[in-house]
Design a protein around this motif. Structure first.
Motif, PDB file in Angstrom:
ATOM      1  N   PRO A  50       1.187  -1.020   0.226  1.00  0.00           N
ATOM      2  CA  PRO A  50       0.178  -0.157   0.067  1.00  0.00           C
ATOM      3  C   PRO A  50       0.437   1.065   0.149  1.00  0.00           C
ATOM      4  N   PHE A  51       0.612   2.021  -0.865  1.00  0.00           N
ATOM      5  CA  PHE A  51       1.365   3.361  -1.072  1.00  0.00           C
ATOM      6  C   PHE A  51       0.669   4.512  -1.290  1.00  0.00           C
ATOM      7  N   GLY A  52       1.312   5.892  -0.716  1.00  0.00           N
ATOM      8  CA  GLY A  52       0.726   7.436  -1.891  1.00  0.00           C
ATOM      9  C   GLY A  52       1.395   7.861  -2.307  1.00  0.00           C
ATOM     10  N   LYS A  53       0.907   8.464  -3.017  1.00  0.00           N
ATOM     11  CA  LYS A  53       2.186   9.589  -4.089  1.00  0.00           C
ATOM     12  C   LYS A  53       2.414  10.883  -3.167  1.00  0.00           C
ATOM     13  N   VAL A  54       4.447  10.665  -3.034  1.00  0.00           N
ATOM     14  CA  VAL A  54       4.408  11.347  -2.482  1.00  0.00           C
ATOM     15  C   VAL A  54       5.560  12.129  -3.131  1.00  0.00           C
ATOM     16  N   ALA A  55       6.276  12.876  -2.257  1.00  0.00           N
ATOM     17  CA  ALA A  55       7.725  14.238  -3.240  1.00  0.00           C
ATOM     18  C   ALA A  55       9.294  13.643  -2.731  1.00  0.00           C
ATOM     19  N   LEU A  56       9.890  13.754  -3.573  1.00  0.00           N
ATOM     20  CA  LEU A  56      10.807  13.870  -3.055  1.00  0.00           C
ATOM     21  C   LEU A  56      11.889  15.081  -3.412  1.00  0.00           C
ATOM     22  N   TYR A  61      15.199  14.270   1.431  1.00  0.00           N
ATOM     23  CA  TYR A  61      14.058  13.800   2.178  1.00  0.00           C
ATOM     24  C   TYR A  61      13.104  13.309   1.775  1.00  0.00           C
ATOM     25  N   ALA A  62      11.778  13.100   1.848  1.00  0.00           N
ATOM     26  CA  ALA A  62      10.800  11.976   1.662  1.00  0.00           C
ATOM     27  C   ALA A  62       9.635  13.269   2.141  1.00  0.00           C
ATOM     28  N   ALA A  63       8.799  13.937   1.401  1.00  0.00           N
ATOM     29  CA  ALA A  63       7.989  15.085   1.892  1.00  0.00           C
ATOM     30  C   ALA A  63       6.459  13.770   1.544  1.00  0.00           C
ATOM     31  N   TYR A  64       5.736  14.481   3.155  1.00  0.00           N
ATOM     32  CA  TYR A  64       4.608  13.719   2.959  1.00  0.00           C
ATOM     33  C   TYR A  64       4.252  12.476   3.333  1.00  0.00           C
ATOM     34  N   ILE A  65       4.839  11.931   3.631  1.00  0.00           N
ATOM     35  CA  ILE A  65       4.794  10.577   3.780  1.00  0.00           C
ATOM     36  C   ILE A  65       3.955  10.284   4.770  1.00  0.00           C
ATOM     37  N   ASP A  66       3.671  10.721   5.863  1.00  0.00           N
ATOM     38  CA  ASP A  66       2.481  10.352   6.804  1.00  0.00           C
ATOM     39  C   ASP A  66       1.220  10.905   6.641  1.00  0.00           C
ATOM     40  N   MET A  67       1.230  12.419   5.679  1.00  0.00           N
ATOM     41  CA  MET A  67      -0.438  12.498   4.900  1.00  0.00           C
ATOM     42  C   MET A  67       0.379  12.340   3.285  1.00  0.00           C
ATOM     43  N   GLY A  93      17.100  20.031 -10.205  1.00  0.00           N
ATOM     44  CA  GLY A  93      15.664  19.619  -9.592  1.00  0.00           C
ATOM     45  C   GLY A  93      14.946  20.103  -8.106  1.00  0.00           C
ATOM     46  N   ASP A  94      13.599  20.029  -8.227  1.00  0.00           N
ATOM     47  CA  ASP A  94      13.670  20.523  -6.938  1.00  0.00           C
ATOM     48  C   ASP A  94      12.398  19.328  -6.431  1.00  0.00           C
ATOM     49  N   VAL A  95      11.941  18.769  -7.481  1.00  0.00           N
ATOM     50  CA  VAL A  95      10.706  18.370  -6.451  1.00  0.00           C
ATOM     51  C   VAL A  95      10.967  16.427  -7.680  1.00  0.00           C
ATOM     52  N   MET A  96      10.539  15.411  -6.927  1.00  0.00           N
ATOM     53  CA  MET A  96      10.155  14.127  -7.793  1.00  0.00           C
ATOM     54  C   MET A  96       9.517  13.440  -6.919  1.00  0.00           C
ATOM     55  N   GLY A 113      19.108  11.531  -8.305  1.00  0.00           N
ATOM     56  CA  GLY A 113      20.480  12.124  -7.729  1.00  0.00           C
ATOM     57  C   GLY A 113      20.228  13.653  -8.716  1.00  0.00           C
ATOM     58  N   LEU A 114      19.377  13.659  -9.876  1.00  0.00           N
ATOM     59  CA  LEU A 114      19.334  15.149  -9.768  1.00  0.00           C
ATOM     60  C   LEU A 114      18.956  15.602  -9.428  1.00  0.00           C
ATOM     61  N   ILE A 115      17.842  15.246  -8.417  1.00  0.00           N
ATOM     62  CA  ILE A 115      17.361  16.874  -7.138  1.00  0.00           C
ATOM     63  C   ILE A 115      18.252  16.738  -6.264  1.00  0.00           C
ATOM     64  N   ALA A 116      18.968  15.513  -6.202  1.00  0.00           N
ATOM     65  CA  ALA A 116      20.052  15.954  -4.618  1.00  0.00           C
ATOM     66  C   ALA A 116      20.792  16.411  -5.329  1.00  0.00           C
ATOM     67  N   GLU A 117      21.690  16.820  -6.909  1.00  0.00           N
ATOM     68  CA  GLU A 117      22.314  17.380  -7.155  1.00  0.00           C
ATOM     69  C   GLU A 117      22.027  19.215  -7.648  1.00  0.00           C
TER      70      GLU A 117
END
Length: 265
Positions: free
Chosen positions: A121-127, A209-215, A188-191, A181-185
């Motif tokens: 089970p998963f949801g969409k989040v942002a890296l 950082y994995a954003a929105y994991i809890d929501m 880009g800002d968001v995946m 890797g492109l985000i880390a460098e």
């Protein structure tokens, strides 16, 4: 009277013979797999931790599971690399018998194909970059003109970006596994991705950082293996094999203890 009895018995014997013949042959796809002892497995091979291709071959949770399924069926796996934009077309063109690698179960797909029971089970989040995580406190923070979003073409992540992030600066990169890797460098800002991929990369690279994991950004869904809807016998055998592995707990364990293993939902 005797003649009628003989004719009756003869007719019954023929009917029984035809019935046995009918049951001796499965559908054409299943017959081909069992006769050749090979099941063709398609995957983009770019989505950790489910399926990733390297110089050593394919690895990941889904690779472990399909290898176990093949072993249970007494066949070997032949991998066919595909891409997210071509995944459905290649499956329907009979380039492989089953598709794996972190495939979202949804109405758009199951209208045309079969899918095995859902897992993970998963949801969409942002890296995002860990240094910038304070910038992304709400989903609205992603949809701004100054935010550079990098998407991979052909999947549900792209669909989310095109639908929800119309104000952001969106670019496309064909190789999904390279985007973190492109985000880390800072290129880009968001995946936009799913829970497990974001957690995998944020643990592997402290810059991320994995954003929105809890929501999560979307309601929960599940992943699933995708199959052609052209052979009911094949679908039945694949579903049975999946259930056998689930009963044994092998869907949780996999067969390579070094991989990230996920519990099925």
């Amino acid at each position: 009277m005797m003649t009628r009895k003989v004719l009756f018995l003869a007719a019954a014997a023929v009917a029984a013979s035809l019935s046995l013949t009918e049951f001796a042959h499965a559908g054409p796809r299943l017959d081909k797999i069992m006769e050749s002892k090979v099941i063709r497995v398609g995957t983009p091979g770019d989505y950790r931790p489910f399926a990733i291709k390297s110089d050593a071959g394919f690895a990941g949770h889904d690779i472990d599971v399909i290898e176990l399924m093949a072993k249970e069926m007494g066949v070997k796996v032949e991998y066919v690399q595909t891409s997210w934009p071509n995944l459905m077309k290649d499956l329907q063109a009979d380039k492989f018998d089953v598709a794996v690698g972190g495939i979202t179960r949804n109405i758009g797909r199951i209208r045309y194909v079969e899918m095995l029971p859902g897992y993970a089970p998963f949801g969409k989040v942002a890296l995002v970059r860990a240094a910038d995580k304070a910038k992304y406190m709400s989903p609205e923070d992603l949809n701004k003109p100054g935010v550079r979003v990098i998407k991979n073409p052909g999947g549900t992540n792209e669909a989310y970006v095109l639908d929800k992030l119309k104000s952001a600066q969106v670019s496309t990169h064909d190789k999904n596994a390279e985007i973190p890797g492109l985000i880390a460098e800072g290129k880009g800002d968001v995946m936009i991705t799913e829970t497990y991929e974001a957690l995998h990369y944020s643990k592997a690279d402290p810059r991320l950082y994995a954003a929105y994991i809890d929501m999560p950004l979307t309601p929960k869904n599940k992943l699933g293996f995708m199959m052609p809807a052209d052979d009911a016998d094949y679908s039945r055998v694949m579903a049975f094999t999946w259930d056998v592995l689930d009963t044994r707990g092998q869907l949780k364990q996999g067969n390579r203890p070094t991989n990230t293993i996920l519990a099925p939902g």
